[in-house]
Design an enzyme around this catalytic site. Structure first.
Site, mmCIF file in Angstrom:
data_model
loop_
_atom_site.group_PDB
_atom_site.id
_atom_site.type_symbol
_atom_site.label_atom_id
_atom_site.label_comp_id
_atom_site.label_asym_id
_atom_site.label_seq_id
_atom_site.Cartn_x
_atom_site.Cartn_y
_atom_site.Cartn_z
ATOM 1 N N THR A 146 28.591 -86.086 138.293
ATOM 2 C CA THR A 146 27.835 -87.261 137.829
ATOM 3 C C THR A 146 28.528 -88.578 138.183
ATOM 4 O O THR A 146 29.762 -88.626 138.308
ATOM 5 C CB THR A 146 27.654 -87.186 136.293
ATOM 6 O OG1 THR A 146 27.170 -88.434 135.810
ATOM 7 C CG2 THR A 146 28.969 -86.883 135.574
ATOM 8 N N ASP A 147 27.729 -89.634 138.270
ATOM 9 C CA ASP A 147 28.288 -90.975 138.501
ATOM 10 C C ASP A 147 29.170 -91.422 137.341
ATOM 11 O O ASP A 147 29.984 -92.339 137.489
ATOM 12 C CB ASP A 147 27.178 -92.002 138.746
ATOM 13 C CG ASP A 147 26.159 -92.142 137.612
ATOM 14 O OD1 ASP A 147 26.268 -91.426 136.600
ATOM 15 O OD2 ASP A 147 25.253 -92.978 137.756
ATOM 16 N N GLU A 148 29.011 -90.776 136.176
ATOM 17 C CA GLU A 148 29.772 -91.218 135.003
ATOM 18 C C GLU A 148 31.271 -90.971 135.154
ATOM 19 O O GLU A 148 32.063 -91.530 134.403
ATOM 20 C CB GLU A 148 29.241 -90.542 133.736
ATOM 21 C CG GLU A 148 27.783 -90.870 133.507
ATOM 22 C CD GLU A 148 27.324 -90.703 132.077
ATOM 23 O OE1 GLU A 148 28.158 -90.582 131.181
ATOM 24 O OE2 GLU A 148 26.099 -90.720 131.873
ATOM 25 N N TYR A 170 31.989 -86.473 127.387
ATOM 26 C CA TYR A 170 31.139 -85.847 128.408
ATOM 27 C C TYR A 170 31.683 -86.124 129.810
ATOM 28 O O TYR A 170 31.926 -85.197 130.590
ATOM 29 C CB TYR A 170 29.692 -86.361 128.293
ATOM 30 C CG TYR A 170 28.868 -86.093 129.540
ATOM 31 C CD1 TYR A 170 28.488 -84.795 129.885
ATOM 32 C CD2 TYR A 170 28.480 -87.135 130.390
ATOM 33 C CE1 TYR A 170 27.741 -84.549 131.033
ATOM 34 C CE2 TYR A 170 27.734 -86.894 131.541
ATOM 35 C CZ TYR A 170 27.371 -85.593 131.860
ATOM 36 O OH TYR A 170 26.643 -85.351 133.003
ATOM 37 N N LYS A 174 33.288 -83.605 132.623
ATOM 38 C CA LYS A 174 32.696 -83.443 133.968
ATOM 39 C C LYS A 174 33.733 -83.757 135.034
ATOM 40 O O LYS A 174 33.798 -83.078 136.070
ATOM 41 C CB LYS A 174 31.475 -84.356 134.131
ATOM 42 C CG LYS A 174 30.259 -83.958 133.327
ATOM 43 C CD LYS A 174 29.677 -82.604 133.714
ATOM 44 C CE LYS A 174 29.047 -82.584 135.080
ATOM 45 N NZ LYS A 174 28.411 -81.260 135.366
#
Ligand code: NAD
Ligand code: TDX
Length: 387
Positions: A146-148, A170, A174
């Site tokens: 993810t971009d997060e 989260y 990831k």
């Protein structure tokens, strides 16, 4: 590092294939009718739903090429035999909601880190078998990230080699999962590719996330809890484009590489909410300003040139994708109403009850909130930010 083309008739293990993006990947892949066979391994957590694969089951030719296994990616006894009969593993399985990671981080570590490790170990075992000539080739492993993992990006666009600065349980889990995947490429020479997708939206999106939550609440004339000033920015990616990009990387991605998957549609939350309310024909007065998400990332934005150089282009504009999504949720109450019951009510209470009790009205979509909340006398039950 050479480019690798996967065999046309693949045997794919798709973990998390009953979730939002994984099910879109499976539906679109099987609908191509190219002979590919898919095993879905899914734990069917609150977020997993067999009904997401209903279009596959409704078509006997597609249904015959799908096998569904209920199980945990962190369970080596389940994972091993499935990886043994797969040409590639595409790992969508994850705990995926930031707010739940703030309430209860543990499940995120178990699935998003330890689960990835179990999958990687199973692939490593198959690589050993391939080296001994007991199977044709080692499986390719694609980790959906993810971009997060870049953290909040105030200006510019994140590139794949930028530092990872995840800020929520989260995104930290990831990041750990994808770092582990990369380490298996570096250390063991496992065929690993990683994608980092941006905020995805579309049909079958779990109603805990911004767009489907606000759509389904608005359909019922319920309040829409906008966090903080609502000026956070996300880059929206239509689900079929995200799933398509993952398929493209699976087929053409260079082993060991990471690919950003941006949407190319950066919007403030306010703009997104205004657009969905307009399509739905519901008033802005449903919006309530509530206490912000702790550690809320202000903005994500990624550079997509590496994926573009690999030949991938998104097909869906934000306007078309949002219209499709709004209409789908309006027409598919039978899908989302059961999800917003049972466990949902406990979650909704924990996440929103106090926030909504301390909420305030919002003047309108275009009115920027003050950067610093206006000071006011403390009163019992006042909620602070957002007032
Ligand atoms: P989702 O929550 O809708 O689906 C997750 C699926 O994984 C569910 O079917 C769930 O039952 C399954 N699952 C959870 N734990 C499992 C376990 N231990 N073993 C087997 N199955 C398990 O998530 P999503 O939005 O479809 O996201 C899919 C992937 O894409 C995730 O890895 C997520 O981090 C990533 N991602 C999501 C977005 C987004 O905006 N939704 C953006 C970028 C990346
Ligand atoms: O009730 C809400 N009110 C609100 O203002 C919710 C649920 C969200 N928001 C805001 C928070 C974010 O700024 O809307 C924005 C989007 O929130 P989410 O839908 O929770 O998505 P986000 O936190 O951005 O993460 C999503 O994109 C990256 C996915 O859930 C992740 O799985 C993915 O990795």
């Amino acid at each position: 590092m050479t480019e690798r083309t996967t065999p046309r008739h693949q045997r794919l293990l798709v973990t998390g294939g009953a979730g939002f993006i994984g099910s879109c990947f499976v539906r679109d892949l099987l609908a191509r009718r190219d002979g590919s066979r898919v095993v879905v391994l899914d734990k069917l957590t609150y977020a997993g739903n067999r009904a997401n694969l209903a279009p596959v089951y409704a078509d006997p030719e597609q249904a015959a090429r799908l096998e569904f296994v209920v199980g945990d990616i962190a369970d080596a006894a389940v994972v091993g035999p499935l990886v043994a009969r797969s040409d590639a593993v595409v790992n969508f399985a994850a705990e995926s909601h930031v707010d739940r990671s703030i309430l209860d981080p543990e499940a995120f570590l178990r699935t998003d880190v330890l689960g990835v490790h179990v999958l990687l170990e199973a692939c490593r075992l198959e690589q050993e078998r391939a080296r001994r000539g007991e199977r044709e080739a080692a499986p390719r492993f694609l980790q959906v990230s993810t971009d997060e993992v870049y953290g909040s990006v105030e200006t510019g666009e994140s590139r794949e080699d930028d530092r990872l600065e995840p800020r929520s349980p989260y995104s930290s889990a990831k990041a750990a999962g994808e770092l582990l995947a990369r380490s298996y490429f570096v250390t063991y020479g496992l065929d690993v590719v990683i994608t980092r997708g941006s905020n995805t939206y579309g049909p079958y999106h779990h109603p805990e996330k911004l767009i489907p939550l606000f759509l389904t609440n608005a359909i019922d004339d319920q309040p829409l809890p906008l966090y903080g000033d609502g000026l956070q920015r996300r880059d929206w990616l239509y689900v079929a484009d995200h799933a398509g990009a993952i398929g493209h990387v699976l087929e053409h991605g260079v082993s060991g590489e990471i690919y950003n998957v941006p949407g190319g549609n950066e919007r403030t939350n306010r703009t997104v909410v205004a657009a969905l309310l307009e399509r739905l024909g519901k008033p802005w007065s449903l919006v309530r300003r509530v206490q912000d998400r702790p550690g809320h990332d202000r903005r994500y934005a990624m550079d997509g040139s590496r994926l573009a150089a690999l030949g991938w282009r998104n097909r869906t504009t934000f306007e078309a994708g949002l219209a499709e999504t709004v209409d789908w949720f309006r027409d598919n109450e039978a899908w989302w109403r059961p999800i917003k019951s049972g466990e949902w009510n406990d979650y909704y209470d924990r996440q929103y009850r106090a926030r909504l009790a301390g909420s305030t009205a919002d003047a309108g979509p275009g009115v920027p909130a003050p950067a610093v909340p206006t000071p006011r006398p403390a009163s019992p039950g006042s909620s602070g930010e957002g007032a």
